[in-house]
Motif scaffolding. Structure first.
Motif, short mmCIF file in Angstrom:
data_model
loop_
_atom_site.label_atom_id
_atom_site.label_comp_id
_atom_site.label_asym_id
_atom_site.label_seq_id
_atom_site.Cartn_x
_atom_site.Cartn_y
_atom_site.Cartn_z
N TYR A 224 5.72 10.56 8.19
CA TYR A 224 5.20 11.91 8.42
C TYR A 224 4.74 12.11 9.87
O TYR A 224 4.16 13.13 10.21
CB TYR A 224 4.06 12.22 7.44
CG TYR A 224 4.57 12.48 6.04
CD1 TYR A 224 5.19 13.69 5.73
CD2 TYR A 224 4.48 11.52 5.05
CE1 TYR A 224 5.69 13.93 4.46
CE2 TYR A 224 4.98 11.74 3.77
CZ TYR A 224 5.59 12.96 3.49
OH TYR A 224 6.08 13.19 2.22
N ARG B 116 -7.45 9.17 2.84
CA ARG B 116 -6.67 9.92 3.83
C ARG B 116 -7.62 10.86 4.56
O ARG B 116 -8.36 11.60 3.93
CB ARG B 116 -5.57 10.73 3.12
CG ARG B 116 -4.53 11.34 4.03
CD ARG B 116 -3.64 12.26 3.23
NE ARG B 116 -3.06 11.59 2.07
CZ ARG B 116 -1.90 10.93 2.09
NH1 ARG B 116 -1.19 10.86 3.18
NH2 ARG B 116 -1.45 10.35 0.99
N HIS C 263 3.60 0.69 1.80
CA HIS C 263 3.79 2.10 1.44
C HIS C 263 2.89 3.01 2.27
O HIS C 263 3.32 4.06 2.73
CB HIS C 263 3.55 2.31 -0.05
CG HIS C 263 4.71 1.86 -0.88
ND1 HIS C 263 5.95 2.46 -0.80
CD2 HIS C 263 4.84 0.87 -1.78
CE1 HIS C 263 6.79 1.84 -1.61
NE2 HIS C 263 6.13 0.87 -2.22
N SER D 264 3.99 2.95 6.08
CA SER D 264 5.26 3.63 6.33
C SER D 264 5.15 5.12 6.08
O SER D 264 5.81 5.92 6.74
CB SER D 264 6.42 3.01 5.55
OG SER D 264 6.08 2.75 4.25
N GLN D 265 4.24 5.51 5.16
CA GLN D 265 4.06 6.95 4.92
C GLN D 265 3.54 7.65 6.19
O GLN D 265 4.03 8.72 6.57
CB GLN D 265 3.04 7.11 3.80
CG GLN D 265 3.06 8.44 3.12
CD GLN D 265 1.94 8.51 2.10
OE1 GLN D 265 0.95 9.15 2.35
NE2 GLN D 265 2.09 7.84 0.97
N THR D 266 2.58 7.04 6.86
CA THR D 266 2.03 7.70 8.07
C THR D 266 3.09 7.76 9.17
O THR D 266 3.10 8.69 9.97
CB THR D 266 0.77 6.97 8.60
OG1 THR D 266 1.09 5.62 8.91
CG2 THR D 266 -0.36 7.02 7.60
#
Ligand SMILES: C[S@@+](CC[C@H](N)C(=O)[O-])C[C@H]1O[C@@H](n2cnc3c(N)ncnc32)[C@H](O)[C@@H]1O
Length: 247
Positions: free
Chosen positions: A61, A245, A53, A56-58
């Motif tokens: 975006y 983050r 998760h 894949s989020q980075t």
């Protein structure tokens, strides 16, 4: 994005297993041989899902920079990260992994005082790392940086990082790696810690020493004492991961 295998269950029986089971059946025994599951090394399904998760989020975006895994061992998380990257079309990003492939270095005085790890623990030969990619049918390998982190980091880190998995178990390794990775992370980039155990947030009664790896939290908390980011704990069943983050 293509399908991605985080955990592989119900593997069909191999040839030797089938033959053995035919013989056992003919002998009239109720016994059967079960397939030995492929060993992905260090991590569980929950930690692989967390890696999936966050990485894949980075990518979704489009956070600028490459992906790195510092401490990759047998590649159990590396195949997840490589799958995320391969499934995202042409991203222009590359994936770098770092490990001695000889296990842990000699523990420093502070790591020795924790009495959790010994030199050579988790030794995983490079061939086994590569075999994990073949096992799951991934055609391309990441860029492999073999050696002690003192030699490879920061010299062989990419200039900009969008996602990092920092998973090196020791205080000394984490304290060496974290500032170099942090300074290269783009705003919005995410770093995940393979082990970050905070009993105040998620207590695991009777937790195994290696799942607690107290040196990692110590090194991480010292580093963030004067930084704007905070590390969050992520559930990973019998232990926990952490992540932050970059502001
Ligand atoms: C927990 S394992 C990594 C597990 C992997 N990330 C996974 O998800 O399956 C920790 C790895 O860090 C490596 N390591 C720790 N300190 C190191 C150092 N100073 N130099 C090189 N490798 C190191 C060990 O060799 C070991 O393979």
């Amino acid at each position: 994005m293509d399908d991605i295998v985080v955990a592989r269950l119900n593997r069909p029986p191999g040839r030797r297993q089938r033959i053995a089971n035919q013989v056992l059946a003919r002998l009239g025994t109720g016994l059967r041989v079960a397939a030995r599951p492929y060993s992905w090394g260090y991590g569980n399904v929950e930690s692989r899902v967390n890696v999936f998760h966050l990485a894949s989020q980075t990518c979704a975006y489009n956070v600028p920079g490459d992906l790195v895994e510092v401490g990759c061992a047998l590649g159990g998380s590396s195949v997840v990260i490589q799958s995320v990257l391969s499934g995202g079309g042409e991203t222009g990003k590359s994936f770098h992994v770092y490990d001695s492939f000889e296990g842990l270095p000699e523990p420093s005085a502070t790591d020795a005082a924790d009495s959790v790890y010994r030199k050579g623990d988790m030794a995983a030969p490079l061939e086994r790392f590569e075999a994990s990619f073949r096992h799951i049918g991934l055609p391309s390998l990441p860029v492999i940086h073999r050696g002690w982190f003192d030699d490879t980091i920061p010299a062989q880190l990419p200039d900009r990082i969008s996602f990092a998995l920092i998973d090196c178990d020791l205080y000394t390794s984490t304290a060496h790696v974290l500032p170099h990775v942090y300074s290269r992370m783009s705003p919005g980039a995410i770093a995940m810690f393979g082990v970050y155990y905070d009993p105040a947030v998620y207590p695991c009664e009777g937790i195994q020493d290696t799942y607690a790896s107290p040196g990692v939290k110590r090194a991480t908390d010292e580093f963030f004492a004067d930084k704007p980011e905070r590390v969050s704990v992520l559930y990973a069943n019998e232990y926990s991961n952490g992540y932050f983050r970059k502001v």
